[in-house]
Design a protein around this motif. Structure first.
Motif, PDB file in Angstrom:
ATOM      1  N   ILE A  25       0.820  -1.219   0.000  1.00 10.17           N
ATOM      2  CA  ILE A  25       0.000   0.000   0.000  1.00 10.17           C
ATOM      3  C   ILE A  25       0.857   1.273   0.000  1.00 10.17           C
ATOM      4  CG2 ILE A  25      -1.944  -1.159   1.116  1.00 10.17           C
ATOM      5  CD1 ILE A  25      -1.141   0.407   3.718  1.00 10.17           C
ATOM      6  N   HIS A  26       2.170   1.123  -0.066  1.00 12.38           N
ATOM      7  CA  HIS A  26       3.086   2.269  -0.042  1.00 12.38           C
ATOM      8  C   HIS A  26       2.828   3.131   1.193  1.00 12.38           C
ATOM      9  CE1 HIS A  26       4.090   2.145  -4.635  1.00 12.38           C
ATOM     10  NE2 HIS A  26       4.198   0.973  -4.050  1.00 12.38           N
ATOM     11  N   THR A  27       2.924   2.488   2.342  1.00 11.70           N
ATOM     12  CA  THR A  27       2.715   3.175   3.611  1.00 11.70           C
ATOM     13  C   THR A  27       3.643   4.396   3.693  1.00 11.70           C
ATOM     14  OG1 THR A  27       2.384   2.721   5.958  1.00 11.70           O
ATOM     15  CG2 THR A  27       4.436   1.906   4.993  1.00 11.70           C
ATOM     16  N   PRO A  28       3.276   5.434   4.435  1.00 12.35           N
ATOM     17  CA  PRO A  28       4.165   6.595   4.579  1.00 12.35           C
ATOM     18  C   PRO A  28       5.547   6.174   5.084  1.00 12.35           C
ATOM     19  CG  PRO A  28       1.997   7.098   5.460  1.00 12.35           C
ATOM     20  CD  PRO A  28       2.003   5.624   5.139  1.00 12.35           C
ATOM     21  N   LEU A  29       6.558   6.920   4.665  1.00 12.30           N
ATOM     22  CA  LEU A  29       7.949   6.616   4.995  1.00 12.30           C
ATOM     23  C   LEU A  29       8.148   6.402   6.493  1.00 12.30           C
ATOM     24  CD1 LEU A  29      10.930   6.321   4.177  1.00 12.30           C
ATOM     25  CD2 LEU A  29      11.109   8.821   4.382  1.00 12.30           C
ATOM     26  N   GLU A  30       7.577   7.253   7.330  1.00 17.64           N
ATOM     27  CA  GLU A  30       7.762   7.150   8.773  1.00 17.64           C
ATOM     28  C   GLU A  30       7.233   5.807   9.301  1.00 17.64           C
ATOM     29  OE1 GLU A  30       6.064   9.738   7.256  1.00 17.64           O
ATOM     30  OE2 GLU A  30       7.828  11.015   7.183  1.00 17.64           O
ATOM     31  N   LEU A  33       9.730   3.118   8.243  1.00 14.72           N
ATOM     32  CA  LEU A  33      10.948   3.172   9.061  1.00 14.72           C
ATOM     33  C   LEU A  33      10.710   2.661  10.479  1.00 14.72           C
ATOM     34  CD1 LEU A  33      12.501   6.560   7.911  1.00 14.72           C
ATOM     35  CD2 LEU A  33      13.234   4.232   7.295  1.00 14.72           C
ATOM     36  N   SER A  34       9.475   2.735  10.975  1.00 10.28           N
ATOM     37  CA  SER A  34       9.191   2.230  12.324  1.00 10.28           C
ATOM     38  C   SER A  34       9.302   0.710  12.386  1.00 10.28           C
ATOM     39  CB  SER A  34       7.790   2.667  12.773  1.00 10.28           C
ATOM     40  OG  SER A  34       6.780   1.932  12.091  1.00 10.28           O
ATOM     41  N   MET A  35       9.372   0.034  11.234  1.00  7.38           N
ATOM     42  CA  MET A  35       9.503  -1.421  11.187  1.00  7.38           C
ATOM     43  C   MET A  35      10.957  -1.860  10.988  1.00  7.38           C
ATOM     44  SD  MET A  35       6.104  -2.513   9.002  1.00  7.38           S
ATOM     45  CE  MET A  35       6.743  -1.822   7.487  1.00  7.38           C
ATOM     46  N   TYR A  60      13.515   3.305  -0.468  1.00  4.13           N
ATOM     47  CA  TYR A  60      12.065   3.300  -0.307  1.00  4.13           C
ATOM     48  C   TYR A  60      11.405   4.345  -1.207  1.00  4.13           C
ATOM     49  CZ  TYR A  60       7.497   2.862   1.842  1.00  4.13           C
ATOM     50  OH  TYR A  60       6.159   2.648   2.048  1.00  4.13           O
ATOM     51  N   ASN A  61      11.967   5.536  -1.250  1.00  2.25           N
ATOM     52  CA  ASN A  61      11.409   6.576  -2.125  1.00  2.25           C
ATOM     53  C   ASN A  61      11.478   6.155  -3.587  1.00  2.25           C
ATOM     54  OD1 ASN A  61      10.578   8.387  -0.127  1.00  2.25           O
ATOM     55  ND2 ASN A  61      12.618   9.306   0.004  1.00  2.25           N
ATOM     56  N   ARG A  62      12.568   5.517  -3.978  1.00  2.00           N
ATOM     57  CA  ARG A  62      12.717   5.085  -5.375  1.00  2.00           C
ATOM     58  C   ARG A  62      11.692   4.005  -5.731  1.00  2.00           C
ATOM     59  NH1 ARG A  62      17.530   3.751  -5.096  1.00  2.00           N
ATOM     60  NH2 ARG A  62      17.385   1.490  -5.088  1.00  2.00           N
ATOM     61  N   VAL A  63      11.544   2.989  -4.886  1.00  2.00           N
ATOM     62  CA  VAL A  63      10.628   1.904  -5.242  1.00  2.00           C
ATOM     63  C   VAL A  63       9.167   2.328  -5.159  1.00  2.00           C
ATOM     64  CG1 VAL A  63      12.280   0.060  -4.702  1.00  2.00           C
ATOM     65  CG2 VAL A  63      10.617   0.768  -2.959  1.00  2.00           C
TER      66      VAL A  63
END
Length: 150
Positions: A25-30, A33-35, A60-63
């Motif tokens: 689902i392309h969760t937000p970056l934060e 990163l919490s995982m 992550y931003n690239r994919v």
């Protein structure tokens, strides 16, 4: 929960399911990163190896800007609890679409990824996090388009 409690197989199994759902689902970056463990990480992808958070953010931003309609399906999963971590061996069927402007159509890609992860308990939250994520093999399925490397 204490950060010293050993990870259980059920905890890690749920974490793997959540991990792939959040990637799909392309969760937000934060949230992504919490995982991930705060220190001493190694992520070995087919196109790059990352050993720090800045590199992981770039990946992550690239994919998330390169792939859409992603589906990760776990085909095999073996979890081996160890003293302070859990080893995860898995086979994932990954599908995604890509689009290279100005192409008239997107392309569907499909790969089988054999991976080994190490999951530890976060010192901050007590939750499972990935410290090592190694893609051991990454094989195209059927007539999959090639993996675009940018």
């Amino acid at each position: 929960m204490s950060t010293t409690n050993a990870l259980t197989e059920n905890e890690v199994r749920q974490f793997v399911t959540t991990w792939f759902h959040k990637l799909d689902i392309h969760t937000p970056l934060e949230d992504f990163l919490s995982m991930v463990a705060d220190e001493s990480i190694e992520f070995r992808f087919p196109e790059v190896t990352v050993t720090d958070q800045a590199g992981l953010i770039d990946w992550y931003n690239r994919v998330t800007h390169s792939f859409f309609d992603e589906v990760h399906e776990t085909k095999e999963l073996t979890i081996t609890p160890e003293s302070n971590r859990a080893k995860v061996d898995l086979l994932t069927h990954w599908q995604a679409s890509t689009w290279d402007a100005p192409a008239a159509r997107s392309q569907r890609i499909e790969f089988l990824a054999q991976q080994t992860w190490y999951v530890v308990r976060s010192n901050k939250t007590g939750q499972p996090v990935v410290s090592s994520y190694l893609v051991n093999s990454f094989d195209p399925v059927g007539d999959s388009a090639a993996l675009p490397v940018k």
